[in-house]
Design a protein around this motif. Structure first.
Motif, PDB file in Angstrom:
ATOM      1  N   ASN A 177       0.828  -1.212   0.000  1.00 52.64           N
ATOM      2  CA  ASN A 177       0.000   0.000   0.000  1.00 52.64           C
ATOM      3  C   ASN A 177       0.860   1.259   0.000  1.00 52.64           C
ATOM      4  O   ASN A 177       0.574   2.232  -0.715  1.00 52.64           O
ATOM      5  N   ILE A 178       1.912   1.241   0.794  1.00 51.48           N
ATOM      6  CA  ILE A 178       2.801   2.412   0.897  1.00 51.48           C
ATOM      7  C   ILE A 178       3.547   2.640  -0.408  1.00 51.48           C
ATOM      8  O   ILE A 178       3.662   3.773  -0.896  1.00 51.48           O
ATOM      9  N   ILE A 179       4.038   1.565  -1.002  1.00 48.40           N
ATOM     10  CA  ILE A 179       4.792   1.695  -2.254  1.00 48.40           C
ATOM     11  C   ILE A 179       3.888   2.173  -3.384  1.00 48.40           C
ATOM     12  O   ILE A 179       4.249   3.080  -4.152  1.00 48.40           O
ATOM     13  N   LYS A 180       2.686   1.609  -3.475  1.00 47.22           N
ATOM     14  CA  LYS A 180       1.753   2.048  -4.525  1.00 47.22           C
ATOM     15  C   LYS A 180       1.378   3.513  -4.343  1.00 47.22           C
ATOM     16  O   LYS A 180       1.260   4.265  -5.312  1.00 47.22           O
ATOM     17  N   LYS A 181       1.188   3.915  -3.085  1.00 45.76           N
ATOM     18  CA  LYS A 181       0.806   5.298  -2.800  1.00 45.76           C
ATOM     19  C   LYS A 181       1.907   6.272  -3.208  1.00 45.76           C
ATOM     20  O   LYS A 181       1.630   7.376  -3.689  1.00 45.76           O
ATOM     21  N   ASN A 182       3.162   5.876  -3.042  1.00 48.54           N
ATOM     22  CA  ASN A 182       4.280   6.775  -3.311  1.00 48.54           C
ATOM     23  C   ASN A 182       4.828   6.680  -4.726  1.00 48.54           C
ATOM     24  O   ASN A 182       5.366   7.666  -5.236  1.00 48.54           O
ATOM     25  N   PHE A 183       4.706   5.521  -5.358  1.00 47.63           N
ATOM     26  CA  PHE A 183       5.320   5.336  -6.676  1.00 47.63           C
ATOM     27  C   PHE A 183       4.322   4.990  -7.775  1.00 47.63           C
ATOM     28  O   PHE A 183       4.639   5.058  -8.956  1.00 47.63           O
ATOM     29  N   GLY A 184       3.116   4.582  -7.375  1.00 44.37           N
ATOM     30  CA  GLY A 184       2.097   4.282  -8.363  1.00 44.37           C
ATOM     31  C   GLY A 184       2.209   2.913  -8.993  1.00 44.37           C
ATOM     32  O   GLY A 184       1.440   2.570  -9.893  1.00 44.37           O
ATOM     33  N   TYR A 185       3.159   2.105  -8.539  1.00 42.94           N
ATOM     34  CA  TYR A 185       3.322   0.763  -9.105  1.00 42.94           C
ATOM     35  C   TYR A 185       4.044  -0.131  -8.096  1.00 42.94           C
ATOM     36  O   TYR A 185       4.604   0.351  -7.105  1.00 42.94           O
ATOM     37  N   LEU A 186       4.029  -1.443  -8.358  1.00 41.47           N
ATOM     38  CA  LEU A 186       4.788  -2.413  -7.580  1.00 41.47           C
ATOM     39  C   LEU A 186       5.829  -3.063  -8.477  1.00 41.47           C
ATOM     40  O   LEU A 186       5.624  -3.150  -9.694  1.00 41.47           O
ATOM     41  N   PRO A 187       6.952  -3.509  -7.943  1.00 36.06           N
ATOM     42  CA  PRO A 187       7.997  -4.125  -8.784  1.00 36.06           C
ATOM     43  C   PRO A 187       7.468  -5.330  -9.556  1.00 36.06           C
ATOM     44  O   PRO A 187       6.728  -6.149  -9.008  1.00 36.06           O
ATOM     45  N   LYS A 188       7.852  -5.422 -10.801  1.00 34.15           N
ATOM     46  CA  LYS A 188       7.478  -6.572 -11.629  1.00 34.15           C
ATOM     47  C   LYS A 188       8.694  -7.499 -11.736  1.00 34.15           C
ATOM     48  O   LYS A 188       9.426  -7.499 -12.730  1.00 34.15           O
ATOM     49  N   VAL A 189       8.891  -8.278 -10.686  1.00 37.43           N
ATOM     50  CA  VAL A 189      10.013  -9.225 -10.624  1.00 37.43           C
ATOM     51  C   VAL A 189       9.500 -10.537 -10.055  1.00 37.43           C
ATOM     52  O   VAL A 189       8.372 -10.611  -9.546  1.00 37.43           O
ATOM     53  N   GLY A 190      10.320 -11.567 -10.127  1.00 40.99           N
ATOM     54  CA  GLY A 190       9.945 -12.867  -9.571  1.00 40.99           C
ATOM     55  C   GLY A 190       9.785 -12.811  -8.064  1.00 40.99           C
ATOM     56  O   GLY A 190      10.289 -11.905  -7.395  1.00 40.99           O
ATOM     57  N   GLN A 191       9.100 -13.813  -7.537  1.00 40.45           N
ATOM     58  CA  GLN A 191       8.786 -13.841  -6.103  1.00 40.45           C
ATOM     59  C   GLN A 191      10.048 -13.825  -5.239  1.00 40.45           C
ATOM     60  O   GLN A 191      10.059 -13.241  -4.166  1.00 40.45           O
ATOM     61  N   SER A 192      11.129 -14.460  -5.701  1.00 37.11           N
ATOM     62  CA  SER A 192      12.358 -14.541  -4.907  1.00 37.11           C
ATOM     63  C   SER A 192      13.004 -13.168  -4.706  1.00 37.11           C
ATOM     64  O   SER A 192      13.721 -12.952  -3.722  1.00 37.11           O
ATOM     65  N   TYR A 195      11.144 -10.211  -5.015  1.00 33.29           N
ATOM     66  CA  TYR A 195      10.083  -9.207  -4.829  1.00 33.29           C
ATOM     67  C   TYR A 195      10.260  -8.403  -3.542  1.00 33.29           C
ATOM     68  O   TYR A 195      10.181  -7.168  -3.542  1.00 33.29           O
ATOM     69  N   TYR A 196      10.497  -9.085  -2.429  1.00 31.68           N
ATOM     70  CA  TYR A 196      10.620  -8.413  -1.137  1.00 31.68           C
ATOM     71  C   TYR A 196      11.746  -7.388  -1.167  1.00 31.68           C
ATOM     72  O   TYR A 196      11.584  -6.236  -0.743  1.00 31.68           O
TER      73      TYR A 196
END
Length: 292
Positions: free
Chosen positions: A205-220, A222-223
């Protein structure tokens, strides 16, 4: 109530520590640990004439704790009643217990605009780990308090005299007296520790609010990629965003507020941290009103 001493008191104290937990209350209500429940009451040498209902039994157990065994639950319940419910409101504030942070477990956090930490040191505790605990809590929170009794007060005044940490005394009358107010302290705030406190949906939620997107990478990866974005936000802002997310964790809402309001003060903390549904509130009230 009869006074008890020696090994009988030790037995009663141990039983009380076991019975005043979220799981034990659920089991008692569902008649799954009746033996422990009855054994605890019997250990306190309470006059049977004082107990007509299960609520009477619980009030008598709590009365004993007030006079003779102020354990961690008694402290937490007092903080919930006096600060969360007395000074603030469950509609505008949130309490969180036992929050892991940097290899420590924070006793209680109350969020009302700011986040205030309440580290409990009962007369049964020592102060050996306090410095390390406070150092950890200041990595994520700007206001910390130590809640204690007279047995530790002088030592804490000396230990915390030149620090931003507040001191709150739980008095013999069961009230909370501010011996030293906390000061805002931000020097140790740490983006990684703040990030670790958050659940996946919360930091997203915080990342979307500040950057408008989430990283598009594999699960390993992602964090770690999420943290790379998170740590670029100014740390005081990340703290505010974290508090906003933590505040949403409250289980008290418009639907169940009236039910929670009717819970006796002795059980407020247990029920607050139980995430009860309406049906469970009704079952609990039925249990409390049932003949012991």
């Amino acid at each position: 109530m009869l006074s008890i001493g020696g090994s009988a008191k030790m037995t009663a104290d141990v039983l009380l520590n076991k019975i005043f937990t979220v799981n034990s209350l659920r089991k008692a209500v569902n008649n799954k640990n009746g033996d422990l429940y009855k054994e605890t009451i019997n250990s306190l040498s309470i006059n049977n004439g004082e107990i007509k209902t299960n609520l009477d039994a619980i009030k008598n157990m709590y009365k004993y704790m007030y006079k003779s065994h102020r354990n961690e639950y008694f402290y937490k319940n007092t903080l919930i009643n006096k600060i969360l419910l007395g000074r603030h409101s469950v509609r505008t504030s949130t309490a969180i217990r036992e929050l892991p942070i940097s290899n420590n477990i924070l006793d209680l956090l109350i969020i009302n605009g700011i986040g205030q930490v309440y580290e409990i040191k009962t007369g049964l505790d020592n102060l050996n780990r306090l410095k390390d605990q406070l150092n950890a809590y200041y990595m994520a929170f700007s206001y910390c308090n130590v809640v204690t009794d007279l047995s530790h007060l002088d030592d804490l005044k000396e230990l915390l005299s030149d620090t931003p940490t507040g001191i709150i005394l739980l008095t013999n009358r069961g009230t909370l007296h501010v011996e030293k107010s906390p000061s805002e302290y931000n020097d140790k705030l740490n983006s990684r520790e703040i990030f670790r406190i958050l659940r996946k949906g919360e930091f997203e939620n915080i990342i979307k609010k500040n950057f408008g997107y989430l990283p598009k990478v594999g699960q390993s990866k992602y964090y770690q990629e999420c943290f790379k974005l998170f740590k670029t936000i100014e740390v005081k802002k990340t703290q505010k965003f974290m508090l906003d997310e933590l505040k949403k964790r409250s289980s008290i809402n418009q639907e169940n507020y009236s039910y929670f309001k009717d819970i006796p003060k002795e059980l407020k903390a247990l029920v607050y941290f139980s995430d009860y549904k309406i049906k469970e509130y009704n079952v609990l009230q039925e249990f409390l009103n049932t003949k012991y």
